[in-house]
Structure formats: structure tokens, C-alpha cells
Scaffold this motif. Structure first.
Motif, PDB file in Angstrom:
ATOM      1  N   VAL A   1      -3.030  10.166   0.523  1.00 25.50           N
ATOM      2  CA  VAL A   1      -2.765  10.026   1.955  1.00 25.50           C
ATOM      3  C   VAL A   1      -3.974   9.420   2.653  1.00 25.50           C
ATOM      4  O   VAL A   1      -3.845   8.498   3.463  1.00 25.50           O
ATOM      5  N   ALA A   2      -5.169   9.909   2.308  1.00 26.04           N
ATOM      6  CA  ALA A   2      -6.393   9.395   2.932  1.00 26.04           C
ATOM      7  C   ALA A   2      -6.558   7.905   2.659  1.00 26.04           C
ATOM      8  O   ALA A   2      -6.974   7.138   3.532  1.00 26.04           O
ATOM      9  N   SER A   3      -6.194   7.475   1.455  1.00 23.96           N
ATOM     10  CA  SER A   3      -6.355   6.062   1.105  1.00 23.96           C
ATOM     11  C   SER A   3      -5.380   5.148   1.843  1.00 23.96           C
ATOM     12  O   SER A   3      -5.586   3.941   1.921  1.00 23.96           O
TER      13      SER A   3
ATOM     14  N   ALA B   1       3.602  17.617  -0.353  1.00 23.53           N
ATOM     15  CA  ALA B   1       2.396  18.448  -0.504  1.00 23.53           C
ATOM     16  C   ALA B   1       2.666  19.889  -0.075  1.00 23.53           C
ATOM     17  O   ALA B   1       2.218  20.834  -0.729  1.00 23.53           O
ATOM     18  N   GLN B   2       3.351  20.056   1.044  1.00 28.02           N
ATOM     19  CA  GLN B   2       3.674  21.348   1.650  1.00 28.02           C
ATOM     20  C   GLN B   2       2.445  22.125   2.112  1.00 28.02           C
ATOM     21  O   GLN B   2       2.468  22.761   3.158  1.00 28.02           O
TER      22      GLN B   2
ATOM     23  N   THR C   1       5.972   6.927   4.842  1.00 30.78           N
ATOM     24  CA  THR C   1       5.192   7.305   3.656  1.00 30.78           C
ATOM     25  C   THR C   1       4.376   8.569   3.912  1.00 30.78           C
ATOM     26  O   THR C   1       4.444   9.527   3.132  1.00 30.78           O
ATOM     27  N   ASN C   2       3.625   8.604   5.013  1.00 29.69           N
ATOM     28  CA  ASN C   2       2.794   9.780   5.312  1.00 29.69           C
ATOM     29  C   ASN C   2       3.627  11.037   5.468  1.00 29.69           C
ATOM     30  O   ASN C   2       3.267  12.106   4.973  1.00 29.69           O
ATOM     31  N   GLN C   3       4.743  10.908   6.187  1.00 28.62           N
ATOM     32  CA  GLN C   3       5.614  12.056   6.433  1.00 28.62           C
ATOM     33  C   GLN C   3       6.158  12.610   5.112  1.00 28.62           C
ATOM     34  O   GLN C   3       6.157  13.821   4.887  1.00 28.62           O
TER      35      GLN C   3
ATOM     36  N   ARG D   1       0.844  -1.208   0.000  1.00 33.71           N
ATOM     37  CA  ARG D   1       0.000   0.000   0.000  1.00 33.71           C
ATOM     38  C   ARG D   1       0.881   1.261   0.000  1.00 33.71           C
ATOM     39  O   ARG D   1       0.649   2.202  -0.757  1.00 33.71           O
ATOM     40  N   ASN D   2       1.925   1.256   0.836  1.00 41.17           N
ATOM     41  CA  ASN D   2       2.795   2.425   0.935  1.00 41.17           C
ATOM     42  C   ASN D   2       3.613   2.632  -0.340  1.00 41.17           C
ATOM     43  O   ASN D   2       3.736   3.760  -0.827  1.00 41.17           O
TER      44      ASN D   2
END
Length: 195
Positions: free
Chosen positions: A188-190, A173-174, A165-167, A36-37
Motif C-alpha cells: 500500500v505504501a508503495s 489486510a483487515q 486498489t487501496n480500498q 502500478r495498481n
């Protein structure tokens, strides 16, 4: 040493050996989370126009083929993937080194399977060649938790930034209200755990 922010304009994504067989050898994290990541990174890179370099090792052996979803997400990069024949350190393969150089980027985002072999050596080589490197540790894994911890410590000590991954996606995105942020936010939501 000043560390520059990684952006879609100055970074490239290197996905190393996300192959179904190799991923099956990982015990430090689940196959599904790692997959997923890695796919989330690829989707985000394509959405914001960041270069992606894919490589695999000995696909016809136990390592198996690259994740088929990568062919859907990044068809051109998948077709152009660097197929290594037994070369452990991807940077030792001249085609991979040339593909990375061709991106024109000095900031590299690296995720690989396994972290303790396929990620650590290209990361050390890239650092030696003067690249800034962020290793997305949770888009890869190792056969054991101890092996993963040791590999991550080694890369960190050598000067890589260890991230998740999220970080990493938030850094790219900033600002969620910008065009880039808007493209990355649904990815990110997924990736969030489903309750």
C-alpha cells in the motif's frame, strides 16, 4: 443481500488483459497508475496466498504481451495464463472458466483492461453465475472517461461492488498489525503518490 468481507481465504484475484498494447489504448487514467495498481494487487495476492488467475487476448497482435512484471511476481500463474484467441468475454473461454472454478472461491476480485470491454463482460457473467464480485476500477481503464463511467455504472447496477486498489487492499489486510496486514502495508505504501 448480505455482503461478505473478502479475505485471502475466500477470494481469488482475476487479472484480465493487462497487456502493453491494450493498456496503451486507455485514456481515462495514466498507464503508470493503472500498471502500478494492477501489479500492487498481484503482489498483495501472492504475499497473502490468494489464488491468482491471469488471462490475455491475442498477445501476438496489437494487444501485445502481458506486463512482464507479472512473470516475476506470479511466475506459475503467468506460465499457466489463459491465452484467449479473440474471445471478448473471458468467461466464454472454457479454460478461463475452469481456472476460476479451480480456485474454489466464490468471491472474485476482478481488474481488467479495458474496463468497458474486458472487465465488464466477465463481471456480468460472474454475477450471473452467483459469484460475489469486486471490480478494482483503478487497476484498469477505458479509452475515454465517459466509456469508463458507463462501464462502471453498468457493473455497479448489475450487483458488483466497485472499489479502488487501496480500498481493496485495506479490506484484505483487515488489521495492519496482523501477519497479513504486515505483508500488505508496504505494498500500500508503495502505491502512494510520490511528492
Amino acid at each position: 443481500m448480505s455482503v461478505q468481507s473478502f479475505t485471502a481465504d475466500n477470494a481469488a484475484l482475476l487479472l484480465i488483459d493487462h497487456q502493453v498494447g491494450t493498456m496503451g489504448w486507455v485514456g481515462s487514467t495514466s498507464f503508470e497508475e493503472m500498471k502500478r495498481n494492477a501489479l500492487g494487487l498481484a503482489k498483495a495476492a501472492k504475499a497473502i496466498g490468494m489464488p491468482v488467475v491471469l488471462t490475455s487476448s491475442m498477445e501476438e497482435y496489437a494487444q501485445g504481451p502481458l506486463l512482464s512484471e507479472l512473470a516475476e511476481i506470479a511466475p506459475e500463474e503467468f506460465a499457466a495464463r489463459v491465452k484467449r484467441q479473440g474471445v471478448v468475454n473471458a468467461f466464454d473461454d472454457e479454460n478461463f472458466g475452469a481456472a476460476v472454478k479451480a480456485t474454489g472461491r466464490r468471491n472474485l476480485i476482478i481488474a481488467g483492461v479495458t474496463n468497458d470491454v474486458c472487465t465488464v463482460y466477465p463481471t456480468l457473467s460472474a454475477l450471473q453465475e452467483g459469484y460475489q464480485v469486486q471490480v478494482v476500477a483503478d487497476a484498469g481503464g477505458s479509452p475515454t472517461k465517459m466509456a469508463d463511467d458507463i462501464a462502471i455504472r453498468r457493473m455497479d447496477k448489475a450487483g458488483a461492488t466497485i472499489t479502488s486498489t487501496n480500498q481493496l487492499l485495506a479490506e484484505l489486510a483487515q488489521n495492519w498489525t496482523t501477519e497479513r496486514g504486515g505483508k500488505i502495508l508496504p505494498i500500500v505504501a508503495s502505491l502512494m503518490p510520490q511528492q
